[in-house]
Write a protein that holds these residues in place. Structure first.
Motif, PDB file in Angstrom:
ATOM      1  N   VAL A 100       0.865  -1.165   0.000  1.00 13.13           N
ATOM      2  CA  VAL A 100       0.000   0.000   0.000  1.00 13.13           C
ATOM      3  C   VAL A 100       0.909   1.223   0.000  1.00 13.13           C
ATOM      4  N   THR A 101       0.310   2.394  -0.134  1.00 17.31           N
ATOM      5  CA  THR A 101       1.098   3.628  -0.121  1.00 17.31           C
ATOM      6  C   THR A 101       0.871   4.375   1.193  1.00 17.31           C
ATOM      7  N   VAL A 102       1.667   5.412   1.407  1.00 15.07           N
ATOM      8  CA  VAL A 102       1.500   6.197   2.631  1.00 15.07           C
ATOM      9  C   VAL A 102       0.147   6.897   2.658  1.00 15.07           C
ATOM     10  N   GLU A 103      -0.461   7.090   1.496  1.00 14.92           N
ATOM     11  CA  GLU A 103      -1.790   7.697   1.461  1.00 14.92           C
ATOM     12  C   GLU A 103      -2.836   6.737   2.020  1.00 14.92           C
ATOM     13  N   ASP A 104      -2.580   5.430   1.907  1.00  8.96           N
ATOM     14  CA  ASP A 104      -3.494   4.440   2.471  1.00  8.96           C
ATOM     15  C   ASP A 104      -3.305   4.299   3.978  1.00  8.96           C
ATOM     16  N   VAL A 105      -2.111   4.650   4.454  1.00  7.72           N
ATOM     17  CA  VAL A 105      -1.804   4.527   5.884  1.00  7.72           C
ATOM     18  C   VAL A 105      -1.260   5.861   6.392  1.00  7.72           C
ATOM     19  N   PRO A 106      -2.098   6.895   6.480  1.00  9.76           N
ATOM     20  CA  PRO A 106      -1.605   8.190   6.988  1.00  9.76           C
ATOM     21  C   PRO A 106      -1.184   8.057   8.447  1.00  9.76           C
ATOM     22  N   SER A 107       0.019   8.504   8.754  1.00  2.50           N
ATOM     23  CA  SER A 107       0.526   8.317  10.107  1.00  2.50           C
ATOM     24  C   SER A 107       1.546   9.386  10.467  1.00  2.50           C
ATOM     25  N   ARG A 108       1.228  10.207  11.445  1.00  2.00           N
ATOM     26  CA  ARG A 108       2.197  11.169  11.960  1.00  2.00           C
ATOM     27  C   ARG A 108       3.287  10.454  12.750  1.00  2.00           C
ATOM     28  N   SER A 109       2.959   9.314  13.331  1.00  2.00           N
ATOM     29  CA  SER A 109       3.952   8.548  14.079  1.00  2.00           C
ATOM     30  C   SER A 109       5.069   8.068  13.162  1.00  2.00           C
ATOM     31  N   TYR A 110       4.709   7.699  11.935  1.00  2.00           N
ATOM     32  CA  TYR A 110       5.723   7.280  10.964  1.00  2.00           C
ATOM     33  C   TYR A 110       6.680   8.425  10.662  1.00  2.00           C
ATOM     34  N   ARG A 111       6.158   9.612  10.459  1.00  2.88           N
ATOM     35  CA  ARG A 111       7.009  10.766  10.201  1.00  2.88           C
ATOM     36  C   ARG A 111       7.864  11.088  11.423  1.00  2.88           C
ATOM     37  N   GLY A 112       7.320  10.854  12.606  1.00  5.52           N
ATOM     38  CA  GLY A 112       8.105  11.061  13.814  1.00  5.52           C
ATOM     39  C   GLY A 112       9.277  10.095  13.901  1.00  5.52           C
ATOM     40  N   LEU A 113       9.044   8.838  13.533  1.00  3.01           N
ATOM     41  CA  LEU A 113      10.130   7.848  13.524  1.00  3.01           C
ATOM     42  C   LEU A 113      11.193   8.218  12.499  1.00  3.01           C
ATOM     43  N   GLU A 114      10.758   8.707  11.348  1.00  2.00           N
ATOM     44  CA  GLU A 114      11.721   9.171  10.345  1.00  2.00           C
ATOM     45  C   GLU A 114      12.575  10.297  10.907  1.00  2.00           C
ATOM     46  N   LEU A 115      11.935  11.216  11.606  1.00  4.16           N
ATOM     47  CA  LEU A 115      12.662  12.351  12.172  1.00  4.16           C
ATOM     48  C   LEU A 115      13.742  11.874  13.138  1.00  4.16           C
ATOM     49  N   PHE A 116      13.396  10.936  14.014  1.00  4.66           N
ATOM     50  CA  PHE A 116      14.381  10.428  14.965  1.00  4.66           C
ATOM     51  C   PHE A 116      15.506   9.677  14.251  1.00  4.66           C
ATOM     52  N   MET A 117      15.192   9.000  13.151  1.00  3.67           N
ATOM     53  CA  MET A 117      16.232   8.308  12.400  1.00  3.67           C
ATOM     54  C   MET A 117      17.204   9.294  11.761  1.00  3.67           C
ATOM     55  N   LEU A 118      16.699  10.454  11.355  1.00  2.52           N
ATOM     56  CA  LEU A 118      17.519  11.424  10.642  1.00  2.52           C
ATOM     57  C   LEU A 118      18.289  12.363  11.570  1.00  2.52           C
ATOM     58  N   HIS A 176       9.084   0.086   4.743  1.00  2.00           N
ATOM     59  CA  HIS A 176       9.306   0.470   3.356  1.00  2.00           C
ATOM     60  C   HIS A 176       9.105  -0.718   2.392  1.00  2.00           C
ATOM     61  N   GLN A 177       9.220  -1.919   2.899  1.00  2.00           N
ATOM     62  CA  GLN A 177       8.983  -3.082   2.055  1.00  2.00           C
ATOM     63  C   GLN A 177       7.505  -3.240   1.714  1.00  2.00           C
ATOM     64  N   TYR A 178       6.642  -2.789   2.607  1.00  2.00           N
ATOM     65  CA  TYR A 178       5.210  -3.025   2.440  1.00  2.00           C
ATOM     66  C   TYR A 178       4.404  -1.750   2.189  1.00  2.00           C
ATOM     67  N   VAL A 179       4.910  -0.624   2.664  1.00  2.00           N
ATOM     68  CA  VAL A 179       4.192   0.633   2.488  1.00  2.00           C
ATOM     69  C   VAL A 179       5.085   1.584   1.698  1.00  2.00           C
ATOM     70  N   ILE A 180       4.652   1.938   0.512  1.00  2.00           N
ATOM     71  CA  ILE A 180       5.464   2.749  -0.387  1.00  2.00           C
ATOM     72  C   ILE A 180       5.287   4.226  -0.055  1.00  2.00           C
ATOM     73  N   ASP A 181       6.404   4.879   0.204  1.00  2.00           N
ATOM     74  CA  ASP A 181       6.361   6.322   0.464  1.00  2.00           C
ATOM     75  C   ASP A 181       6.290   7.056  -0.875  1.00  2.00           C
ATOM     76  N   TRP A 182       6.101   8.368  -0.804  1.00  3.62           N
ATOM     77  CA  TRP A 182       5.898   9.134  -2.028  1.00  3.62           C
ATOM     78  C   TRP A 182       6.827  10.344  -2.054  1.00  3.62           C
ATOM     79  N   VAL A 183       7.738  10.360  -3.031  1.00  4.58           N
ATOM     80  CA  VAL A 183       8.621  11.503  -3.277  1.00  4.58           C
ATOM     81  C   VAL A 183       8.584  11.772  -4.770  1.00  4.58           C
ATOM     82  N   ASP A 184       8.134  12.952  -5.163  1.00  3.35           N
ATOM     83  CA  ASP A 184       7.933  13.238  -6.588  1.00  3.35           C
ATOM     84  C   ASP A 184       8.863  14.330  -7.108  1.00  3.35           C
TER      85      ASP A 184
END
Length: 242
Positions: free
Chosen positions: A4-22, A139-147
């Motif tokens: 599925v895509t990130v549009e199918d699974v909207p999640s602020r928690s996911y963006r928070g995890l990305e922030l901590f990783m970066l 990332h294997q199951y939920v496709i992020d979107w960068v255009d």
């Protein structure tokens, strides 16, 4: 494998995890900046002291050595303080983000059903390692979107600064930390660009793998240049460079 895509699974928690990783490459960039700034300040102070004393040669050499040590210790202190604050914040936020996001993923009809409790506990004790693993699987199951290719140019800027640090270290070893200033641009740019590339071609790089490769090789700039050469070759083969 269903995705599925990130549009199918909207999640602020996911963006928070990305922030901590970066955040770690940003801390390394601040570390490099601290050393460079303190080094310049110490060099200026030692030069002034040498001129006043009248023994320019001996005092200048001693002052430069002392200034270099001061710059190093100052840079380390800055990073330790920021890392401590980061650690305290992550001890609370990472388990919470993992728990909430894993719940959203588990609600999807996917082959992967992450355990909320297991990831939350793992996130508390192992923090970054669990975040890397979780985002890799996500990332294997939920496709992020960068255009946009803007992230690719950010990575180019980062590796360019790294090369500048390599060249500078040949002039004066104290200039080597300049390369660390480009590490956040390099690691974050590669992470986002890997997402863009997998959407635009038949190459399917996992963004987390390439983030980790860029981060750890970028700490030692010359290794980062070699890794960048590999990534640029693969990118050129599938979507081009510019």
């Amino acid at each position: 494998m269903e995705r599925v895509t990130v549009e199918d699974v909207p999640s602020r928690s996911y963006r928070g995890l990305e922030l901590f990783m970066l955040i770690p490459p940003v801390l390394m960039g601040i570390f490099g900046l601290g050393i460079v700034v303190l080094g310049l300040m110490s060099f200026g102070s030692s030069s002034a002291a040498a001129g006043t004393a009248g023994a320019a040669s001996t005092a200048g050499t001693t002052g430069a050595a002392g200034g270099g040590m001061t710059a190093l210790l100052g840079g380390v202190a800055i990073v330790w303080i920021l890392a401590l604050l980061f650690g305290l914040a992550s001890a609370v936020a990472i388990p919470l983000f993992l728990y909430l996001d894993a719940g959203k993923i588990a609600d999807q009809d996917l082959d992967w059903e992450p355990s909320q409790g297991l990831y939350a506990v793992g996130g508390f004790f192992l923090s970054g390692l669990v975040v890397w693993h979780y985002l890799y699987k996500r990332h294997q199951y939920v496709i992020d979107w960068v255009d946009t290719e803007a992230w690719w140019y950010l990575a180019l800027m980062g590796v360019g600064i790294g090369i500048l640090g390599i060249v500078g270290s040949g002039i004066d070893p104290m200039l080597m930390p300049i390369g660390l200033l480009g590490l956040p641009l390099f690691a974050v740019g590669i992470y986002k660009d890997a997402t863009y590339v997998r959407l635009q071609s038949d190459w399917r790089p996992n963004p987390v793998n390439h983030f980790l490769a860029a981060f750890f090789t970028g700490i030692i700039a010359i290794l980062g240049v070699f890794y960048f050469g590999y990534y640029a070759y693969k990118r050129h083969s599938h979507v081009g460079l510019i």
